[in-house]
Write a protein that holds these residues in place. Structure first.
Motif, PDB file in Angstrom:
ATOM      1  N   ARG A 337      -1.962   3.072 -18.108  1.00  0.00           N
ATOM      2  CA  ARG A 337      -3.095   3.284 -19.006  1.00  0.00           C
ATOM      3  C   ARG A 337      -4.378   3.363 -18.184  1.00  0.00           C
ATOM      4  O   ARG A 337      -4.666   2.466 -17.396  1.00  0.00           O
ATOM      5  N   GLU A 338      -5.089   4.448 -18.355  1.00  0.00           N
ATOM      6  CA  GLU A 338      -6.416   4.606 -17.772  1.00  0.00           C
ATOM      7  C   GLU A 338      -7.425   4.485 -18.904  1.00  0.00           C
ATOM      8  O   GLU A 338      -7.362   5.216 -19.886  1.00  0.00           O
ATOM      9  N   GLU A 339      -8.340   3.533 -18.791  1.00  0.00           N
ATOM     10  CA  GLU A 339      -9.302   3.321 -19.869  1.00  0.00           C
ATOM     11  C   GLU A 339     -10.244   4.517 -19.988  1.00  0.00           C
ATOM     12  O   GLU A 339     -10.593   5.168 -19.003  1.00  0.00           O
ATOM     13  N   GLY A 340     -10.665   4.814 -21.231  1.00  0.00           N
ATOM     14  CA  GLY A 340     -11.587   5.917 -21.482  1.00  0.00           C
ATOM     15  C   GLY A 340     -12.658   5.529 -22.470  1.00  0.00           C
ATOM     16  O   GLY A 340     -12.599   4.466 -23.098  1.00  0.00           O
ATOM     17  N   ASP A 342     -13.266   6.894 -25.301  1.00  0.00           N
ATOM     18  CA  ASP A 342     -12.685   6.892 -26.639  1.00  0.00           C
ATOM     19  C   ASP A 342     -11.199   7.209 -26.498  1.00  0.00           C
ATOM     20  O   ASP A 342     -10.687   7.350 -25.379  1.00  0.00           O
ATOM     21  N   LEU A 346      -9.087   8.421 -23.227  1.00  0.00           N
ATOM     22  CA  LEU A 346      -8.009   7.594 -22.690  1.00  0.00           C
ATOM     23  C   LEU A 346      -6.761   8.438 -22.462  1.00  0.00           C
ATOM     24  O   LEU A 346      -6.114   8.348 -21.416  1.00  0.00           O
ATOM     25  N   ARG A 349      -7.377  10.895 -19.415  1.00  0.00           N
ATOM     26  CA  ARG A 349      -7.407  10.211 -18.118  1.00  0.00           C
ATOM     27  C   ARG A 349      -6.019   9.686 -17.723  1.00  0.00           C
ATOM     28  O   ARG A 349      -5.607   9.777 -16.562  1.00  0.00           O
ATOM     29  N   THR A 350      -5.306   9.133 -18.710  1.00  0.00           N
ATOM     30  CA  THR A 350      -3.975   8.582 -18.427  1.00  0.00           C
ATOM     31  C   THR A 350      -3.022   9.676 -17.969  1.00  0.00           C
ATOM     32  O   THR A 350      -2.314   9.536 -16.965  1.00  0.00           O
TER      33      THR A 350
END
Length: 493
Positions: A337-340, A342, A346, A349-350
């Protein structure tokens, strides 16, 4: 005495039954081989030495009580596409880099039921997408074979390259693999071992990370045809948790190996004679034809006219299904999981961080051919051609019992050769994709060496759920070929 790592699976099983050696000794011999060679070959992503030793200890106890099963004490490699409860399962992707399944795939559960010992999780192309094992997020696998007088690093084939390399290098007695367009047969051919893709539905897909659901099929790789037969019997069987699993009896495949081919009619498809096909491949094919004739079979030239459309059809259907299957990897429920900023950020980016270039390419192709305005022109048309390819085979079975073709258009190539040309890489599957599109069984059998000392395979195709004939023909080729060559890199005696 033969080294424990040089035994075939069948010979090891006989030795364990006679108590010539223990399961613990057999397992330790393979773990020592892994310790010595895996840092170079990179055939395993995860080595489960302690688990293997505990399983071997339990196997010795079962054997001591006379309670041995089909695979009790046999050390295997498990392609890292099969979920294994409590052991990391990555699909060779960053997006699943730390995923530990809470459940067991049906294939691995069946092998454990029959007493197998799991040495670890074998490397592969990311999400099984590739023909070289170069797309793994954990680094490529090195083929243990070498060209004569040349130390070039060769690919083991893909996607089951780690499984094939481990078996060829004597790091495991057999391995699980999967085949979506040739991912069992091509690496088997490149590594000088045997491998079978069974009929679609013969082996459950439950708990196996999906690539293309209508094409994926699990099967074994091993050093002999008989060893593959022993493994497939344990792997196969009906599973109500897989809607595509066939409720058909699982025969004793190993006994079929000794049937012989006398009286069989073997089809030779004229469309598999490709322009520019290397003379060595054609010569091996002709040799295979001669071997089967000498063994009492009749060879018949047949036509599979829609073969020419198989590769483009496959590279529409498979990416389309992949784009759908891989939509679940979004960073929300499991995996990377890559934080975003919104939810949409997310997701983006993930998936950008988690997927490699080849997986992204296939997702984009698949999404495109499924999109409004292109669905009819590409995906729907590909499905119609797929039906015609299957019809070609159905008509051929009215004339022949099995079909013989080359397994690959070349021997193993260098790690730095072809990799920058996706189309050249996709052509590696030219002889294998038809079996997946038609859902029929196909097997690669090591049959000779090229001029540089690298292994070449022949492919046997059979009727749906007639793996027994495939094993009989494959065993006849194996017996005639007397393939005894071994790779440059293998576990020490």
């Amino acid at each position: 005495m033969t080294s424990l790592t040089d035994l075939t699976l069948a010979a090891a099983r006989a030795g364990l039954d006679k108590r010539d050696f223990s399961a613990a000794e057999l397992t330790d011999a393979h773990l020592k081989g892994i310790e010595a060679l895996n840092p170079r070959l990179n055939a395993f992503i995860t080595v489960t030495a302690e688990v293997a030793r505990e399983q071997a200890k339990a196997a010795d106890q079962a054997l001591g009580k006379g309670e041995g099963r089909a695979l009790t004490g046999i050390p295997l490699a498990i392609k890292d596409l099969f979920c294994t409860a409590g052991t990391r399962t990555t699909a060779a992707s960053k997006i699943l880099g730390n995923f530990v399944p809470p459940y067991e795939s049906t294939v691995t559960a069946n092998l454990l039921r029959d007493g197998a010992v799991f040495l670890g999780k074998a490397n592969l192309d990311e999400f099984a997408m590739g023909s070289s094992n170069a797309t793994s997020a954990f680094g490529g696998v090195e083929n243990p074979w070498k060209r004569a007088g040349d130390d070039t690093v060769l690919v083991p084939g893909g996607s089951s390259g780690g499984s094939a390399a481990a078996v060829a290098a004597r790091l495991a007695l057999g391995a699980t693999a999967t085949d979506t367009g040739g991912s069992i047969r091509q690496p088997a051919a490149f590594c000088g071992i045997a491998g079978i893709k069974p009929t679609y539905g013969r082996v459950s897909r439950f708990g196996t990370v999906a690539f293309a659901s209508s094409l994926d099929q699990a099967g074994p790789v091993a050093r002999t045809v008989e060893d593959c037969a022993i493994l497939l019997r344990s792997m196969a069987g009906f599973d109500p948790r897989d809607a595509t699993s066939a409720d058909v009896a699982v025969p004793d495949f190993a006994s079929a190996c000794a049937r012989g081919v006398k009286g069989l009619r073997i089809g030779i498809p004229r469309e598999f004679r490709l322009p520019g096909m290397p003379a060595e491949i054609e010569a091996l094919w002709q040799q295979g034809i001669a071997w089967l004739r000498d063994a009492g079979a009749e060879t018949v030239e047949i036509s599979l006219p829609h073969t020419q459309y198989a590769l483009p059809t496959y590279y529409i259907v498979a990416p389309a299904e992949a784009s759908s299957n891989l939509a679940r990897y979004d960073g929300v429920r499991f995996g990377l999981r890559e934080e975003g900023a919104d939810l949409k950020d997310l997701y983006e980016r993930t998936r950008r961080a988690g997927f490699g270039d080849e997986v992204r390419r296939r997702i984009l192709i698949g999404t495109y051919v499924l999109s409004a305005g292109y669905y009819d022109a590409y995906y729907l048309k590909a499905q119609k051609i797929r039906a015609l390819i299957k019809r070609d085979f159905d008509e051929a079975w009215g004339k022949v019992d099995a079909i013989l073709t080359p397994a690959t258009p070349s021997a193993a190539f260098g790690r730095d050769e072809k990799q920058d040309d996706p189309v050249a890489m996709y052509l590696n599957d030219v002889f294998t994709v038809t079996a997946n599109l038609a859902g029929i069984p196909g097997m690669s059998v090591p049959a000779g060496l090229d001029s540089k000392g690298l292994p070449l395979g022949l492919q046997v195709l059979g009727k749906s759920f007639d793996e027994e004939t495939v094993f009989a023909v494959g065993h006849a080729i194996e017996r005639a070929a007397m393939f005894t060559a071994t790779p440059a890199l293998k576990a020490a005696a």
